[in-house]
Write a protein that holds these residues in place. Structure first.
Motif, PDB file in Angstrom:
ATOM      1  N   PHE A  28       0.837  -1.216  -0.117  1.00  0.00           N
ATOM      2  CA  PHE A  28      -0.029   0.040   0.039  1.00  0.00           C
ATOM      3  C   PHE A  28       1.089   1.315  -0.064  1.00  0.00           C
ATOM      4  CE2 PHE A  28      -3.012  -2.940   0.711  1.00  0.00           C
ATOM      5  CZ  PHE A  28      -4.555  -2.454   0.420  1.00  0.00           C
ATOM      6  N   GLY A  29       1.019   1.754  -1.208  1.00  0.00           N
ATOM      7  CA  GLY A  29       1.878   2.928  -1.389  1.00  0.00           C
ATOM      8  C   GLY A  29       1.144   4.192  -1.176  1.00  0.00           C
ATOM      9  N   SER A  31      -0.166   6.439  -3.283  1.00  0.00           N
ATOM     10  CA  SER A  31      -1.095   6.444  -4.546  1.00  0.00           C
ATOM     11  C   SER A  31      -2.166   5.392  -5.015  1.00  0.00           C
ATOM     12  CB  SER A  31      -0.843   7.351  -5.742  1.00  0.00           C
ATOM     13  OG  SER A  31       0.194   6.638  -6.547  1.00  0.00           O
ATOM     14  N   GLY A  32      -1.568   4.193  -4.677  1.00  0.00           N
ATOM     15  CA  GLY A  32      -2.233   2.810  -4.912  1.00  0.00           C
ATOM     16  C   GLY A  32      -1.773   1.534  -4.298  1.00  0.00           C
ATOM     17  N   ALA A  33      -2.203   0.732  -4.770  1.00  0.00           N
ATOM     18  CA  ALA A  33      -1.724  -0.495  -4.038  1.00  0.00           C
ATOM     19  C   ALA A  33      -1.537  -1.699  -5.138  1.00  0.00           C
ATOM     20  CB  ALA A  33      -2.673  -1.173  -3.048  1.00  0.00           C
ATOM     21  N   ARG A  34      -0.818  -2.776  -4.862  1.00  0.00           N
ATOM     22  CA  ARG A  34      -0.374  -3.716  -5.698  1.00  0.00           C
ATOM     23  C   ARG A  34      -0.264  -5.143  -4.960  1.00  0.00           C
ATOM     24  NH1 ARG A  34       2.795  -3.730 -10.717  1.00  0.00           N
ATOM     25  NH2 ARG A  34       2.733  -1.743 -10.507  1.00  0.00           N
ATOM     26  N   PHE A  35      -0.374  -6.070  -5.726  1.00  0.00           N
ATOM     27  CA  PHE A  35      -0.432  -7.497  -5.113  1.00  0.00           C
ATOM     28  C   PHE A  35       0.720  -8.079  -6.093  1.00  0.00           C
ATOM     29  CE2 PHE A  35      -3.542  -8.810  -8.230  1.00  0.00           C
ATOM     30  CZ  PHE A  35      -3.155 -10.200  -8.306  1.00  0.00           C
ATOM     31  N   VAL A  36       1.261  -9.042  -5.432  1.00  0.00           N
ATOM     32  CA  VAL A  36       2.389  -9.973  -6.301  1.00  0.00           C
ATOM     33  C   VAL A  36       2.038 -11.448  -5.326  1.00  0.00           C
ATOM     34  CG1 VAL A  36       4.508 -10.741  -6.459  1.00  0.00           C
ATOM     35  CG2 VAL A  36       3.886  -8.415  -6.951  1.00  0.00           C
ATOM     36  N   LEU A  37       1.871 -12.489  -6.248  1.00  0.00           N
ATOM     37  CA  LEU A  37       1.768 -13.736  -5.693  1.00  0.00           C
ATOM     38  C   LEU A  37       2.897 -14.781  -6.239  1.00  0.00           C
ATOM     39  CD1 LEU A  37      -0.306 -15.570  -4.111  1.00  0.00           C
ATOM     40  CD2 LEU A  37      -1.359 -15.934  -6.427  1.00  0.00           C
ATOM     41  N   ILE A  38       3.672 -15.359  -5.290  1.00  0.00           N
ATOM     42  CA  ILE A  38       4.688 -16.112  -5.790  1.00  0.00           C
ATOM     43  C   ILE A  38       4.837 -17.435  -5.155  1.00  0.00           C
ATOM     44  CG2 ILE A  38       6.300 -13.983  -5.572  1.00  0.00           C
ATOM     45  CD1 ILE A  38       7.397 -15.009  -3.161  1.00  0.00           C
ATOM     46  N   ASP A  39       5.711 -18.149  -5.764  1.00  0.00           N
ATOM     47  CA  ASP A  39       5.700 -19.547  -5.447  1.00  0.00           C
ATOM     48  C   ASP A  39       7.004 -19.608  -4.440  1.00  0.00           C
ATOM     49  OD1 ASP A  39       7.991 -19.641  -6.954  1.00  0.00           O
ATOM     50  OD2 ASP A  39       6.815 -21.013  -8.637  1.00  0.00           O
ATOM     51  N   ILE A 130       1.530  -7.738   4.571  1.00  0.00           N
ATOM     52  CA  ILE A 130       1.142  -6.496   3.988  1.00  0.00           C
ATOM     53  C   ILE A 130       2.272  -5.444   4.224  1.00  0.00           C
ATOM     54  CG2 ILE A 130      -0.424  -4.360   3.793  1.00  0.00           C
ATOM     55  CD1 ILE A 130      -2.622  -6.345   4.040  1.00  0.00           C
ATOM     56  N   ASP A 131       2.728  -4.502   3.305  1.00  0.00           N
ATOM     57  CA  ASP A 131       3.483  -3.443   3.788  1.00  0.00           C
ATOM     58  C   ASP A 131       2.819  -2.194   3.553  1.00  0.00           C
ATOM     59  OD1 ASP A 131       4.667  -1.767   1.303  1.00  0.00           O
ATOM     60  OD2 ASP A 131       4.787  -3.661   0.505  1.00  0.00           O
ATOM     61  N   GLY A 132       3.139  -1.066   4.336  1.00  0.00           N
ATOM     62  CA  GLY A 132       2.467   0.293   4.207  1.00  0.00           C
ATOM     63  C   GLY A 132       3.351   1.384   4.440  1.00  0.00           C
ATOM     64  N   THR A 133       2.931   2.528   4.016  1.00  0.00           N
ATOM     65  CA  THR A 133       3.862   3.545   4.252  1.00  0.00           C
ATOM     66  C   THR A 133       4.366   3.975   5.549  1.00  0.00           C
ATOM     67  OG1 THR A 133       1.933   4.936   4.208  1.00  0.00           O
ATOM     68  CG2 THR A 133       3.039   4.872   2.144  1.00  0.00           C
ATOM     69  N   ALA A 205      -0.334  -0.724   7.678  1.00  0.00           N
ATOM     70  CA  ALA A 205      -0.292  -1.949   7.422  1.00  0.00           C
ATOM     71  C   ALA A 205      -1.035  -2.821   8.720  1.00  0.00           C
ATOM     72  CB  ALA A 205       1.159  -2.452   7.310  1.00  0.00           C
ATOM     73  N   ASP A 206      -0.713  -2.350   9.964  1.00  0.00           N
ATOM     74  CA  ASP A 206      -1.310  -2.942  11.086  1.00  0.00           C
ATOM     75  C   ASP A 206      -2.651  -3.139  10.929  1.00  0.00           C
ATOM     76  OD1 ASP A 206       1.250  -2.848  11.989  1.00  0.00           O
ATOM     77  OD2 ASP A 206       0.927  -1.134  13.180  1.00  0.00           O
ATOM     78  N   TRP A 207      -3.280  -2.030  10.428  1.00  0.00           N
ATOM     79  CA  TRP A 207      -4.912  -1.884  10.453  1.00  0.00           C
ATOM     80  C   TRP A 207      -5.329  -2.767   9.427  1.00  0.00           C
ATOM     81  CZ3 TRP A 207      -8.741  -0.029   7.147  1.00  0.00           C
ATOM     82  CH2 TRP A 207      -9.940   0.096   7.850  1.00  0.00           C
ATOM     83  N   LEU A 208      -4.837  -2.692   8.210  1.00  0.00           N
ATOM     84  CA  LEU A 208      -5.337  -3.703   6.912  1.00  0.00           C
ATOM     85  C   LEU A 208      -4.996  -5.039   7.274  1.00  0.00           C
ATOM     86  CD1 LEU A 208      -3.562  -1.477   4.139  1.00  0.00           C
ATOM     87  CD2 LEU A 208      -5.903  -1.752   4.588  1.00  0.00           C
TER      88      LEU A 208
END
Length: 510
Positions: A28-29, A31-39, A130-133, A205-208
């Motif tokens: 969560f940056g 201006s927006g957010a992104r997800f990445v899914l890895i193995d 999750i990471d946050g600002t 990040a904690d709240w999310l």
């Protein structure tokens, strides 16, 4: 076809066949957010991004109900018009940060990202992080989780609280900055109308993450650093615990530690139902196809503590040994160095995050890409860079700044930009600026060494400036070190690695 470990895919794209557990990271940056899914090997199986929806909050003073106005004889059309005008005036009279309903926007984005995770891959997800600002601070109700105050954003400063914080904290401590989480907490605490009885401090990040696991009051020692948590002793210091507002502080775990399983209502929310004709008789088909559920997220999906966006971006670079560093060449120049020693000095904005048994020492200069954008277009930068000989040193000596003031490696709030004399050749001018920024970078790493940090031996580059090969060669010459572009720079990838790390630990969920 499977991708190479750590490789990228276009947004929304999904890799080939997958039959093993996966790990979800969300960033969560600003201006927006992104997800990445890895193995397990670090291969990206899916990724996507969302801009924050523009949701606005209206102050209670202007939030006049149409029904109330109608009850006093105001026609509906007039009441509606008045309300719309009041809202418009309110939005125009306030800063966007104050009118934005960030909490609702972040929450909506979180569930949009979960919805964007491919249905076929959801049942394979073993863990989430999750990471946050950094220093984005929330004051919430400790029983309901609902905000008691609008969020203090990462870049907000509370100068009213700084003298108080400086009076209780050790000299040059990380919290001795107006934008620290502790200054934001003190500023709220001293406000006249603050509700303190059931208050709890959490970071973004904690709240999310709480929305996913349902256990209030848990943070990580990366996010908690700027509220005063001591990661070296793994506790809050006595000077902080003696303050009346210490009771609103969250409990702290290591980043990537298991908190709890994904809540049942979240899992069932993402179960899909499809109509199927398979195995049905003609008579059954006449009655209509059957409805079959596609499993959502699994029951054993673990939610792990998170980290800050800058730490997640460093993790993404896979720089795991002391002496490895990441320079981010964005609007500013930020460096992070993995060290065996902890370094703290608020005068230079230098502080250390704990990474297991090592320390991530960071500092940021006000020089960087914003200066280049003031002078050159992207097309000019590309064409002029091609004409520079990176093996030749530039005789020009600049200190490129976007505005007055520098913080690291020189702490001088009155330093003025130095971009003169300007030669007739734009190639020479750009060469001088790029080389001057490289010298500042070298001085920054030298200062960290003088402060006691591990000496840098290799630099990975992130940010927009990482694309400039000429600049990379200039920096390599000036630094006297190998410089390469980080394969992965997305913070969401680092959060996914944190989720993977959490899943590999012994799961300890009460």
């Amino acid at each position: 076809m499977m991708m190479n470990p750590g490789s990228n895919k276009d947004d929304g794209e999904v890799s080939g066949q997958v039959g093993h557990r996966l790990y979800l990271g969300m960033d969560f940056g600003t201006s927006g957010a992104r997800f990445v899914l890895i193995d397990k090997q670090g291969t990206i199986q899916a990724q996507g991004k969302r801009e924050y929806p523009l949701l606005y909050m209206i102050s209670e003073y202007f939030n006049v109900k149409v029904e109330f106005m109608v009850n006093f004889g105001v026609p509906c059309t007039v009441a509606g018009s008045v309300l719309r005008k009041l809202r418009s005036l309110f939005l125009l009279s306030r800063k966007s940060e104050e009118t934005m309903d960030w909490v609702s926007s972040w929450k909506k984005t979180l569930f949009s990202l979960l919805e964007d995770v491919p249905v076929s891959l959801r049942p394979l997800i073993a863990s989430i992080s999750i990471d946050g600002t950094s220093a984005t601070t929330m004051i919430i109700d400790s029983t309901t989780g609902e905000p008691l105050w609008r969020p203090f954003l990462y870049n907000e400063s509370c100068p009213d609280a700084l003298p108080i914080v400086k009076s209780i904290a050790p000299a040059n401590h990380t919290v001795c900055s107006g934008s620290s989480t502790l200054c934001k907490l003190v500023s709220w605490w001293n406000s006249d109308d603050s509700n303190k009885e059931h208050a709890l401090l959490l970071h973004q990040a904690d709240w999310l993450l709480w929305l996913l696991h349902g256990k209030l009051g848990i943070s990580d020692y990366n996010n908690a650093l700027k509220v005063g948590y001591d990661p070296e002793h793994d506790s809050y210091p006595s000077w902080l615990l003696s303050q009346p507002y210490s009771r609103v502080l969250p409990s702290v775990k290591a980043p990537g530690a298991s908190i709890g399983y994904l809540q049942e209502d979240i899992r069932t929310q993402f179960v899909k139902f499809v109509r199927s004709l398979a195995g049905l008789s003609l008579r059954s088909m006449a009655l209509g196809p059957s409805v079959a559920p596609i499993p959502g997220f699994p029951k054993d999906c673990v939610v792990c503590t998170g980290t800050t966006d800058s730490i997640a971006a460093f993790l993404a670079a896979r720089a795991t040994q002391p002496g490895k560093a990441v320079t981010s060449l964005g609007s500013t120049l930020a460096i992070k160095l993995l060290s065996t020693s902890r370094i703290e000095d608020a005068r230079f904005g230098v502080y250390s995050h704990r990474l297991d048994d090592k320390w991530l020492v960071g500092g940021a200069s006000n020089t960087g890409g914003a200066v280049l954008r003031q002078i050159f277009t992207d097309e000019q930068l590309e064409k002029l860079s091609e004409q520079i000989n990176p093996m030749e040193a530039s005789p020009l000596d600049y200190y490129p700044l976007h505005a007055v003031g520098e913080r690291f490696p020189v702490a001088d709030p009155k330093m003025v930009p130095r971009l003169q004399p300007r030669p007739e050749s734009d190639v020479e001018y750009l060469h001088g600026i790029l080389e001057s920024i490289a010298r500042i970078e070298a001085k920054a790493y030298s200062l960290l060494k003088d402060m006691g940090a591990t000496q840098v031996d290799e630099v990975f580059t992130a940010g927009g400036g990482a694309k400039n090969r000429t600049w990379a060669k200039i920096r390599e010459r000036v630094l006297g070190l190998p410089v390469s572009r980080a394969i992965q720079t997305e913070a969401a990838y680092g959060a996914a690695l944190l989720a993977l790390k959490g899943a590999q630990r012994d799961i300890d969920i009460p």
